[in-house]
Design a protein around this motif. Structure first.
Motif, PDB file in Angstrom:
ATOM      1  N   UNK A  31       1.345   6.642   3.348  1.00 59.10           N
ATOM      2  CA  UNK A  31       3.111   7.303   3.350  1.00 59.10           C
ATOM      3  C   UNK A  31       3.238   6.836   4.898  1.00 59.10           C
ATOM      4  N   UNK A  32       1.748   7.031   5.738  1.00 60.38           N
ATOM      5  CA  UNK A  32       2.665   7.209   7.025  1.00 60.38           C
ATOM      6  C   UNK A  32       1.933   5.391   7.979  1.00 60.38           C
ATOM      7  N   UNK A  33       1.576   5.096   6.374  1.00 57.40           N
ATOM      8  CA  UNK A  33       1.011   3.340   7.653  1.00 57.40           C
ATOM      9  C   UNK A  33       2.274   2.488   6.863  1.00 57.40           C
ATOM     10  N   UNK A  34       2.671   3.048   5.588  1.00 57.51           N
ATOM     11  CA  UNK A  34       4.467   1.997   4.839  1.00 57.51           C
ATOM     12  C   UNK A  34       5.499   2.419   5.985  1.00 57.51           C
ATOM     13  N   UNK A  35       5.406   4.061   6.101  1.00 53.59           N
ATOM     14  CA  UNK A  35       6.706   3.893   6.862  1.00 53.59           C
ATOM     15  C   UNK A  35       6.511   2.674   8.689  1.00 53.59           C
ATOM     16  N   UNK A  36       5.011   2.825   8.937  1.00 55.23           N
ATOM     17  CA  UNK A  36       5.158   2.197  10.521  1.00 55.23           C
ATOM     18  C   UNK A  36       5.321   0.783  10.160  1.00 55.23           C
ATOM     19  N   UNK A  38       7.220  -1.178   8.292  1.00 55.98           N
ATOM     20  CA  UNK A  38       8.303  -1.069   8.046  1.00 55.98           C
ATOM     21  C   UNK A  38       9.407  -0.827   9.197  1.00 55.98           C
ATOM     22  N   UNK A  39       8.441  -0.426   9.670  1.00 59.51           N
ATOM     23  CA  UNK A  39       9.379   0.213  11.209  1.00 59.51           C
ATOM     24  C   UNK A  39       9.088  -1.067  12.118  1.00 59.51           C
ATOM     25  N   UNK A  40       7.725  -1.490  12.132  1.00 60.14           N
ATOM     26  CA  UNK A  40       7.585  -2.609  12.585  1.00 60.14           C
ATOM     27  C   UNK A  40       8.147  -4.037  12.108  1.00 60.14           C
ATOM     28  N   UNK A  41       8.546  -4.328  11.540  1.00 60.05           N
ATOM     29  CA  UNK A  41       9.346  -4.982  10.710  1.00 60.05           C
ATOM     30  C   UNK A  41       8.794  -5.974   9.891  1.00 60.05           C
ATOM     31  N   UNK A  42       7.428  -5.445   9.214  1.00 59.70           N
ATOM     32  CA  UNK A  42       6.725  -5.965   8.423  1.00 59.70           C
ATOM     33  C   UNK A  42       7.329  -5.228   6.385  1.00 59.70           C
ATOM     34  N   UNK A 125      -4.904   7.649  11.093  1.00 57.54           N
ATOM     35  CA  UNK A 125      -3.503   7.693  11.152  1.00 57.54           C
ATOM     36  C   UNK A 125      -3.139   8.806  12.583  1.00 57.54           C
ATOM     37  N   UNK A 126      -3.099   8.958  13.293  1.00 57.06           N
ATOM     38  CA  UNK A 126      -2.313  10.448  13.747  1.00 57.06           C
ATOM     39  C   UNK A 126      -2.388   9.403  15.402  1.00 57.06           C
ATOM     40  N   UNK A 127      -3.004   8.968  15.619  1.00 59.43           N
ATOM     41  CA  UNK A 127      -3.006   7.727  17.065  1.00 59.43           C
ATOM     42  C   UNK A 127      -2.174   6.401  16.499  1.00 59.43           C
ATOM     43  N   UNK A 128      -0.663   7.347  16.793  1.00 55.88           N
ATOM     44  CA  UNK A 128       0.192   5.818  16.348  1.00 55.88           C
ATOM     45  C   UNK A 128       0.712   4.688  16.906  1.00 55.88           C
ATOM     46  N   UNK A 129       0.142   4.598  17.910  1.00 57.28           N
ATOM     47  CA  UNK A 129      -0.231   3.654  19.177  1.00 57.28           C
ATOM     48  C   UNK A 129      -1.237   2.929  18.903  1.00 57.28           C
ATOM     49  N   UNK A 130      -2.268   3.384  18.347  1.00 60.30           N
ATOM     50  CA  UNK A 130      -3.390   2.737  17.996  1.00 60.30           C
ATOM     51  C   UNK A 130      -3.224   1.566  16.922  1.00 60.30           C
ATOM     52  N   UNK A 131      -2.381   1.881  15.922  1.00 64.23           N
ATOM     53  CA  UNK A 131      -2.887   2.273  14.454  1.00 64.23           C
ATOM     54  C   UNK A 131      -1.450   1.133  14.845  1.00 64.23           C
TER      55      UNK A 131
END
Length: 146
Positions: A31-36, A38-42, A125-131
């Motif tokens: 869910x965290x990857x999906x949210x990110x 989506x937030x990035x516009x994909x 998952x915890x390093x949001x910027x790197x992800x």
């Protein structure tokens, strides 16, 4: 009518409860990857059953898929979360080995079908910027070279 016997009486109740909460889809890391993404516009599809391995996240127009793997279940190399079970090792070790082999075959099958595959591990998952950077690099079209 008598109660059903416990299938594995040697497994402690705390472990039994923990294992019963594990789900195949919609995990917190997924869910965290999906949210990110989506937030990035994909925009994407989830769990396409018509593809080998039912990828967690699918970008059909880009022909790219993402698997979000739990470090324990998929035995992430040199990861502290991929510890070996101490109970019922005769069951767990072959099962985890089969999971790793199945993942390898699925990745090969997808690549043969023309799909690019990215595996994101639970511990990443915890390093949001790197992800976010990994997602951008994977999903953006590669520059055309002359």
């Amino acid at each position: 009518m008598s109660p059903r016997p416990m299938p594995f009486p040697d497994v402690p109740e705390a472990i039994r409860r923990r294992m019963s909460r594990i789900r195949k889809t919609g995990s917190k890391p997924e869910m965290q990857v999906r949210r990110l993404a989506h937030m990035l516009g994909y925009r994407f599809r989830i769990n396409r059953r018509d593809l080998p391995g039912t990828p967690d996240i699918v970008f059909p127009g880009r022909r790219k898929v993402i698997f979000v793997h739990g470090c324990f279940w998929h035995q992430h190399d040199a990861c502290r979360l991929a510890n070996k079970p101490q109970i019922r090792t005769d069951y767990w070790l072959p099962k985890l080995t089969r999971n790793v082999e199945r993942d390898r075959k699925i990745n090969v099958s997808l690549r043969e079908l023309g799909w690019d595959v990215l595996v994101i591990w639970e511990c990443e998952i915890n390093d949001r910027d790197a992800l976010a950077q990994r997602l951008r690099e994977f999903l953006e079209p590669s520059p055309v070279r002359d």
